[in-house]
Design an enzyme around this catalytic site. Sequence first.
Site, PDB file in Angstrom:
ATOM      1  N   TRP A 101      -0.835  26.772  -4.865  1.00 53.29           N
ATOM      2  CA  TRP A 101      -0.912  25.612  -3.967  1.00 53.29           C
ATOM      3  C   TRP A 101      -2.288  25.480  -3.341  1.00 53.29           C
ATOM      4  CZ3 TRP A 101       2.580  22.721  -5.667  1.00 53.29           C
ATOM      5  CH2 TRP A 101       3.786  23.251  -6.108  1.00 53.29           C
ATOM      6  N   ASP A 168      -1.377  24.564   5.282  1.00 53.97           N
ATOM      7  CA  ASP A 168      -0.219  24.125   4.502  1.00 53.97           C
ATOM      8  C   ASP A 168       0.919  25.089   4.844  1.00 53.97           C
ATOM      9  OD1 ASP A 168       1.749  23.662   2.645  1.00 53.97           O
ATOM     10  OD2 ASP A 168       0.463  23.877   0.876  1.00 53.97           O
ATOM     11  N   LYS A 192      11.931  22.659   2.269  1.00 52.47           N
ATOM     12  CA  LYS A 192      12.205  24.094   2.310  1.00 52.47           C
ATOM     13  C   LYS A 192      12.871  24.460   3.630  1.00 52.47           C
ATOM     14  CE  LYS A 192       8.382  24.300  -0.693  1.00 52.47           C
ATOM     15  NZ  LYS A 192       9.039  24.604  -1.955  1.00 52.47           N
TER      16      LYS A 192
HETATM   17  N1  PMP Z   1       2.488  23.796  -0.778  1.00 47.67           N
HETATM   18  C1  PMP Z   1       3.391  24.790  -0.853  1.00 47.67           C
HETATM   19  C2  PMP Z   1       3.142  26.066  -0.112  1.00 47.67           C
HETATM   20  C3  PMP Z   1       4.552  24.610  -1.618  1.00 47.67           C
HETATM   21  O1  PMP Z   1       5.455  25.601  -1.712  1.00 47.67           O
HETATM   22  C4  PMP Z   1       4.761  23.383  -2.284  1.00 47.67           C
HETATM   23  C5  PMP Z   1       6.009  23.077  -3.079  1.00 47.67           C
HETATM   24  N2  PMP Z   1       6.699  24.057  -3.614  1.00 47.67           N
HETATM   25  C6  PMP Z   1       3.781  22.389  -2.184  1.00 47.67           C
HETATM   26  C7  PMP Z   1       2.667  22.627  -1.410  1.00 47.67           C
HETATM   27  C8  PMP Z   1       3.939  21.068  -2.879  1.00 47.67           C
HETATM   28  O2  PMP Z   1       4.882  20.340  -2.191  1.00 47.67           O
HETATM   29  P1  PMP Z   1       5.422  18.901  -2.657  1.00 47.67           P
HETATM   30  O3  PMP Z   1       6.311  19.164  -3.836  1.00 47.67           O
HETATM   31  O4  PMP Z   1       6.148  18.408  -1.449  1.00 47.67           O
HETATM   32  O5  PMP Z   1       4.249  18.070  -3.014  1.00 47.67           O
END
Ligand code: PMP
Length: 357
Positions: A101, A168, A192
């Site tokens: 991420w 994030d 989550k």
């Molecule tokens: N950042 C983290 C730490 C994540 O776990 C995730 C999704 N698993 C994301 C960003 C991306 O999120 P989204 O699917 O809402 O774009």
Amino acid sequence: MKKHNFSSGPAILPQSVFAQAAEAIRELPGTGLSILEISHRSPAFTKILEEAIELPKVLLGLDDSYEVLYLTGGASSQFYMVPMNLLDQQDKAAYVDTGTWSTKAIKEAQLFGGVEILASSKADHFNHIPKNYSTPVGLKYLHLTSNNTIIGTQYKEWPKVDCPIVVDMSSDIFSRPMDLKPLGLIYAGAQKNLGPAGTTMVIVKKDLLGKVERAIPTMLNYQTHIDKKSSFNTPPVFPIYVAMLNLRWIQEQGGLVEMEKRNQRKAKLIYEMVDHYDIFRGSVRKEDRSIMNATFFLAKPELDDVFYQMCTEANISTIKGHRTVGGFRASMYNAMPYESVEVLADLMQKFAKKYAG
Ligand code: PMP
């Protein structure tokens, strides 16, 4: 019987929240209408949105210098919205690379300005959180991923820097009290620890905005959503409603102090199994282990299918590691009951005894 849901997201929410959400689809109490058919400008939804904005401030202890926004586009859209709003072409921001991420966030930021990758644990398969790096002066912000959902690492404290930190927090928001003073912006996909997929929370310090020279499209400008209280266009009414119910639940249970106590206790149970039995191997350094996503491998990967089958028979759902890393991952967000974690821990013990040696 409902399964023990160890999914990394979309993930478990409190059963009482599911019940209220289901009821609201039939009829939102006091309105004679379904939550799915009311106007986002109706008094009923205005009240819900106000509470959904207020509760994070109360739970996190935020003062009025911060704004809480409910946006769409997932945390992935924040990878570009953050630099678009905070970083000019000639500016510099720093990123710490702790996995998939952060890597994605770095790629997007490079479209908007100077990006310095201050530290990375990539060479060690992201098995730890980098520490003790020096930060250059004059940074617009430092970007971190507080909990690395895939690999299972988590920051225990923020690095000491003299610029605002952008975090994030998609997979550990509202899971523990944290020092928020160094933070300029927090973002999190809801699916989550906050609510259903479909909304993204952004918490931003207002004085960071309005400083870049570029023209920002209206919908991608944080200021638009501050000015219009997350209702510039039609917001995701149902996800916001469910997030509000979940935030109420967190508050009723005792807030973030209580959440952390529960989350620590659950994670401890799984990590004790991982450390006690040789058949399990923790995926990351102990000091950086996540209390949200506990990741481990089997010392004998040829037994992966056997372990998985045992989990399935015990009603344990979604325990496989992310497809890019393999192994196993037990995601234990706020709503995960201790009893479900005990079922997994007992199974791990049985498995270890049977296949030891
Ligand atoms: N950042 C983290 C730490 C994540 O776990 C995730 C999704 N698993 C994301 C960003 C991306 O999120 P989204 O699917 O809402 O774009």
